[in-house]
Motif scaffolding. Structure first.
Motif: not given
Length: 290
Positions: A74-75, A80-82, A90-91, A271-274
């Motif tokens: 979650a962290e 990544q969302e930020a 990033k991530g 996640s955005p990176a995934a």
């Protein structure tokens, strides 16, 4: 409780060693030991077993680590969302993969990721189908290459039908065949690919009610190929596993329709990176098919 302590237990759970965990995290061994002891004191129960061969998690430790990984995930998603809001990719993406994917696909995919999204870090972890699915369930990877999934917690995206082929040496009675009927295999010494999880070769034999004459069980595909090259039996392997064969062996199609489905199993909320990783994977596969 500090997220750093969660990261320390996570790494200890992966490598089963205070020393290796400390090296990978850039910490001292005493710092790792102190963090674990501090958590055990706070929780009121042991998280790990200490022995001469290393450290393993207790049942309570495994339970707590699964929950800690949810917090760490979650962290990571929050960071990544930020970055995504700021327009920056990033991530970290943690990927579970089988050996044929790490050999034939990942070098190309990582090269594209580095070109298009240099801020995204890819972590690779190689195992068999069973191990990868367990890593997904335990939160150790974000996505994993599987031949299917039995869990409703994840989405499964089929990517490629990889034919299963019979591999024989020049001394095999099947060597000059244009195709092999599975029933012809029953009387010939067979080297069975053996790994945990859904075994496509065994499933194929069961589907067509064939009982092979198994001489060896081996998990390593290169080892199986070497056995065939030395005329110790025949085998059946996916096409992707059989690059660079010696001149004294050949692959033969099976008469019965036989293949494995390679797919990517992912969390339902990526996640955005995934998401970027999945996009690049699809992009590369489309370019290969063209």
């Amino acid at each position: 409780m500090s997220l750093v302590k969660y990261e320390i237990l996570n790494k200890v759970g992966e490598v089963h060693s205070f020393t290796k965990a400390a090296e990978l995290l850039g910490l001292t061994q005493s710092a790792v030991s102190h963090a674990i002891s501090s958590m055990e004191k706070d929780f009121g129960f042991n998280l790990i077993h200490r022995n001469r061969t290393g450290v393993t998690l207790t049942e309570d430790g495994i339970t707590m680590l699964i929950e800690m990984r949810k917090v760490l995930s979650a962290e990571e998603l929050l960071r990544q969302e930020a970055a995504h809001i700021l327009g920056v990719a990033k991530g970290t993406v943690r990927v579970g993969l089988i050996s044929t994917i790490s050999t034939h696909w990942m070098p190309n995919i990582i090269r594209l990721m580095d070109q298009q999204y240099p801020g995204i870090n890819i972590e690779l972890r190689e195992g068999d189908y069973y191990e990868i699915e367990q890593w997904l369930l335990n939160g150790e990877v974000d996505c994993g290459f599987l031949n299917r999934t039995s869990s409703k917690q994840f989405d499964f995206m089929p990517l490629k039908r990889d034919p299963l082929l019979c591999i024989v040496s020049s001394k095999s009675p099947l060597y000059d065949k244009e195709e092999v009927d599975l029933n012809e295999i029953e009387d010939i010494p067979f080297i069975m690919p053996s790994y945990k999880g859904t075994n496509d070769v065994i499933a194929n034999f069961e589907k067509y009610n064939v009982r092979p004459n198994i001489r060896f069980h081996l998990t390593d595909e290169k080892g199986i190929i070497s056995m065939v090259e030395h005329h110790l039996g025949i085998s059946i392997l996916p096409q992707l596993a059989m690059a660079g064969l010696m001149n004294n062996v050949r692959t033969i199609p099976l008469k019965q329709e036989s293949f494995r489905t390679i797919g990517l199993s992912t969390k339902q909320k990526l996640s955005p990176a995934a998401k970027k990783f999945v996009e690049v994977l699809k992009q590369w596969l489309a370019s290969v098919k063209e």
